[in-house]
Design a protein around this motif. Structure first.
Motif, PDB file in Angstrom:
ATOM      1  N   GLY A 228      -6.781  -4.366   2.604  1.00 20.60           N
ATOM      2  CA  GLY A 228      -5.548  -5.041   3.009  1.00 20.60           C
ATOM      3  C   GLY A 228      -5.638  -5.643   4.400  1.00 20.60           C
TER       4      GLY A 228
ATOM      5  N   ALA B 124       1.346   5.441   2.115  1.00 24.97           N
ATOM      6  CA  ALA B 124       1.452   4.995   0.723  1.00 24.97           C
ATOM      7  C   ALA B 124       2.889   5.065   0.224  1.00 24.97           C
ATOM      8  CB  ALA B 124       0.557   5.846  -0.161  1.00 24.97           C
TER       9      ALA B 124
ATOM     10  N   LYS C 114       2.701  -5.244  -3.369  1.00 23.39           N
ATOM     11  CA  LYS C 114       3.251  -4.701  -2.128  1.00 23.39           C
ATOM     12  C   LYS C 114       3.162  -5.715  -0.999  1.00 23.39           C
ATOM     13  CE  LYS C 114       2.263   0.171  -3.136  1.00 23.39           C
ATOM     14  NZ  LYS C 114       1.459   1.343  -2.765  1.00 23.39           N
ATOM     15  N   GLU C 115       2.089  -6.506  -0.981  1.00 30.47           N
ATOM     16  CA  GLU C 115       1.961  -7.520   0.061  1.00 30.47           C
ATOM     17  C   GLU C 115       3.170  -8.452   0.044  1.00 30.47           C
ATOM     18  OE1 GLU C 115      -1.182 -10.920   1.649  1.00 30.47           O
ATOM     19  OE2 GLU C 115      -1.176 -10.371  -0.469  1.00 30.47           O
TER      20      GLU C 115
ATOM     21  N   GLU D 207      -4.202   0.057  -8.931  1.00 27.41           N
ATOM     22  CA  GLU D 207      -3.744   0.153  -7.545  1.00 27.41           C
ATOM     23  C   GLU D 207      -4.039  -1.137  -6.786  1.00 27.41           C
ATOM     24  OE1 GLU D 207      -1.862   2.438  -6.056  1.00 27.41           O
ATOM     25  OE2 GLU D 207      -1.745   3.291  -8.068  1.00 27.41           O
ATOM     26  N   HIS D 208      -5.133  -1.796  -7.148  1.00 29.12           N
ATOM     27  CA  HIS D 208      -5.455  -3.082  -6.520  1.00 29.12           C
ATOM     28  C   HIS D 208      -4.356  -4.100  -6.815  1.00 29.12           C
ATOM     29  CE1 HIS D 208      -7.587  -6.731  -5.391  1.00 29.12           C
ATOM     30  NE2 HIS D 208      -7.447  -7.191  -6.622  1.00 29.12           N
TER      31      HIS D 208
ATOM     32  N   ARG E   6      -8.302   1.206   0.448  1.00 27.92           N
ATOM     33  CA  ARG E   6      -7.363   0.137   0.046  1.00 27.92           C
ATOM     34  C   ARG E   6      -6.752  -0.516   1.285  1.00 27.92           C
ATOM     35  NH1 ARG E   6      -5.203   3.983  -3.195  1.00 27.92           N
ATOM     36  NH2 ARG E   6      -3.148   3.707  -2.250  1.00 27.92           N
ATOM     37  N   ARG E   7      -6.508   0.283   2.318  1.00 27.85           N
ATOM     38  CA  ARG E   7      -5.954  -0.293   3.544  1.00 27.85           C
ATOM     39  C   ARG E   7      -6.993  -1.165   4.241  1.00 27.85           C
ATOM     40  NH1 ARG E   7      -2.835   3.465   7.808  1.00 27.85           N
ATOM     41  NH2 ARG E   7      -4.937   4.183   8.303  1.00 27.85           N
TER      42      ARG E   7
ATOM     43  N   PRO F 146      -1.026  -4.245   5.549  1.00 25.33           N
ATOM     44  CA  PRO F 146      -0.892  -3.259   4.468  1.00 25.33           C
ATOM     45  C   PRO F 146      -0.096  -2.058   4.960  1.00 25.33           C
ATOM     46  CG  PRO F 146      -3.093  -3.173   5.407  1.00 25.33           C
ATOM     47  CD  PRO F 146      -2.412  -4.374   6.009  1.00 25.33           C
ATOM     48  N   GLU F 147       0.440  -1.323   4.027  1.00 29.51           N
ATOM     49  CA  GLU F 147       1.309  -0.194   4.379  1.00 29.51           C
ATOM     50  C   GLU F 147       0.562   0.848   5.212  1.00 29.51           C
ATOM     51  OE1 GLU F 147       2.538   1.342   0.636  1.00 29.51           O
ATOM     52  OE2 GLU F 147       0.503   1.412  -0.155  1.00 29.51           O
TER      53      GLU F 147
ATOM     54  N   ASP G 191      -1.226  -3.222  -4.855  1.00 26.20           N
ATOM     55  CA  ASP G 191      -1.318  -3.636  -3.448  1.00 26.20           C
ATOM     56  C   ASP G 191      -0.986  -5.116  -3.289  1.00 26.20           C
ATOM     57  OD1 ASP G 191      -1.971  -1.110  -2.593  1.00 26.20           O
ATOM     58  OD2 ASP G 191      -4.143  -1.449  -2.665  1.00 26.20           O
ATOM     59  N   GLN G 192      -1.350  -5.934  -4.271  1.00 29.00           N
ATOM     60  CA  GLN G 192      -1.002  -7.352  -4.217  1.00 29.00           C
ATOM     61  C   GLN G 192       0.502  -7.543  -4.306  1.00 29.00           C
ATOM     62  OE1 GLN G 192      -3.793  -8.501  -7.459  1.00 29.00           O
ATOM     63  NE2 GLN G 192      -4.566 -10.020  -6.015  1.00 29.00           N
TER      64      GLN G 192
END
Length: 449
Positions: free
Chosen positions: A142, A119, A290-291, A283-284, A138-139, A115-116, A287-288
């Motif tokens: 991730g 942000a 962003k992956e 945001e969830h 969130r991280r 994960p990043e 994040d998917q």
């Protein structure tokens, strides 16, 4: 390619490793159970995150986050026992070290991204601070997802360094460095950053590289659009909050309409208050996305490594052809191409038989070595192509499945949110109709009186 991993660890570029490092690398990449993944044998979770302070390598105070990894043997759990999990703490930098090791050791694998660290693609009301509790949470999710992906991979999951990362809190870093990983990592960076052109590129890998570029471009656009939508959505909910405040204040000064206005205000306030939960869920999904934005870079690295192997094969083949041509020219005395050596012979005379024989002998040795090199490079390229292509197809299937599920869930969430908005205004409409009925009833009573 998985069978090749059992015999010898994957290499990047040239050697440069000691015999001890090579042996350590073999031991660490040896598969223990064919056809089994670590996730089938071990329950893995990143249970919590904790902020700590301490001194860094230059003896300066810093604040950082530690993540608690919990593991439990599944066999023990299935026998009716439920033992306490084994636990250890890791920093984000240690996750980075693990992933870098996997990238170098298994260059033909599309290694899952982390994960990043900070942000990206955030809407303006969301904090970009990497110590923000919501971002840290969130991280944490991730990082757990990263471990689960690696532990479920048929090749990566059987690496002993990975198992040590999950089970050995102290001494794990030394195990990584004992593999000679850092020297290979430096070689990998130099090789992948070099500029070269392949004469006969593999069309499949060229198309896959274009595919990774498109994946990165499209997911970036989706994330930017989602951030703008989140900003507007936040504004819409805050407008409802303003409606709620106005109706509540209005109800205090209206005797006949007070109850209806207050009820309508409560509906608006409840709707406005739900924005935090909705945007957290958004945001969830972000994040998917962003992956897979970061996955695109991992896919591109696999393609780039193939180009490097192909380039080394073409260079070795060209060098072998050149040596054979030199041998033929030296044996026949017929020079087919211009060379500095041929011009020197014309100016200063021919070589003596002894010199010529020595050159022929040297060329023969170089040709034999060149043929061995070409054979090795051809085998390496074939193995890499087979292993990489299988894993890239696996990745595409995973990507299609994950993104389809994420986008469908996102659409369902948006539909649910819109239905909730419709229901709020339907309830408000009923409140207003009751107000109207009450006013009309009072008016009729006045006229009758």
């Amino acid at each position: 390619m998985a069978e090749a991993v059992n015999e010898e660890p994957a290499r990047i570029g040239g050697g440069g490793l000691t015999d001890t490092e090579v042996e350590n690398n073999k031991k660490n990449t040896m598969v223990e159970q064919q056809g089994s993944t670590l996730l089938r044998r071990l329950e893995i979770s990143v249970a919590e995150a904790e902020k700590r302070t301490g001194k860094n390598t230059v003896n300066m105070q810093e604040t950082f986050t530690m993540y608690l990894i919990e593991t439990r043997l599944i066999d023990v759990m299935t026998e009716g026992h439920n033992p306490a999990p084994e636990t250890l703490w890791r920093r984000y930098s240690e996750f980075e070290l693990l992933r870098n090791y996997l990238l170098v050791t298994y260059p033909f694998i599309v290694v899952p991204p982390l994960p990043e660290k900070r942000a990206e693609f955030v809407w303006h009301k969301l904090s970009a601070d990497n110590m923000d509790p919501d971002f840290v949470e969130r991280r944490r999710v991730g990082l757990e997802n990263f471990l689960l992906r690696v532990a479920s991979h048929s090749v990566l999951s059987n690496d002993k360094i990975l198992y040590g990362f999950l089970t050995e809190e102290h001494g794990w870093k030394q195990l990584v460095y004992d593999t000679g990983f850092q020297a290979k990592a430096d070689s990998r960076i130099k090789a992948l950053s070099a500029t070269f052109r392949v004469k006969n590129p593999d069309r499949r890998f060229t198309d896959m590289r274009h595919y990774s570029d498109e994946l990165q471009s499209i997911t970036s656009q989706l994330l930017r659009v989602r951030a703008r939508v989140a900003d507007r959505l936040y504004g819409v909910y805050k407008v409802h909050g303003n409606y709620g405040r106005v109706f509540s204040e209005w109800s205090a000064i209206e005797k006949d309409m007070g109850d209806g206005l207050q009820s309508a205000g409560h509906h608006m306030d409840a709707y406005a208050a739900s924005v935090d939960d909705i945007l957290e869920e958004e945001e969830h999904y972000a994040d998917q996305l962003k992956e897979y934005l970061f996955y695109a870079e991992a896919l591109r690295a696999v393609c780039r490594k193939h180009e490097l192997i192909q380039y080394e094969l073409e260079t070795a083949s060209a060098d072998l052809i050149s040596k054979k041509q030199q041998r033929e020219e030296l044996a026949t005395g017929i020079v087919r191409t211009f060379s500095f050596k041929g011009m020197t012979n014309k100016l200063f005379g021919q070589e003596t038989p002894e010199q010529r024989e020595a050159r022929l002998s040297l060329l023969e040795e170089q040709i034999v070595q060149g043929e061995v090199t070409v054979k090795e490079k051809t085998s390496e390229c074939r193995e890499y192509v087979n292993g990489a292509w299988v894993d890239m197809q696996r990745f595409k299937e995973q990507k299609d499945r994950d993104l389809r599920e994420a986008l469908v869930s996102y659409a369902v969430m948006q539909i649910s949110m819109c239905k909730k908005g419709i229901q709020v205004w339907t309830n408000a409409k009923e409140c207003f109709q009751k107000i109207l009925s009450s006013v009309l009833m009072n008016t009729d009573q006045i006229f009758v009186g």
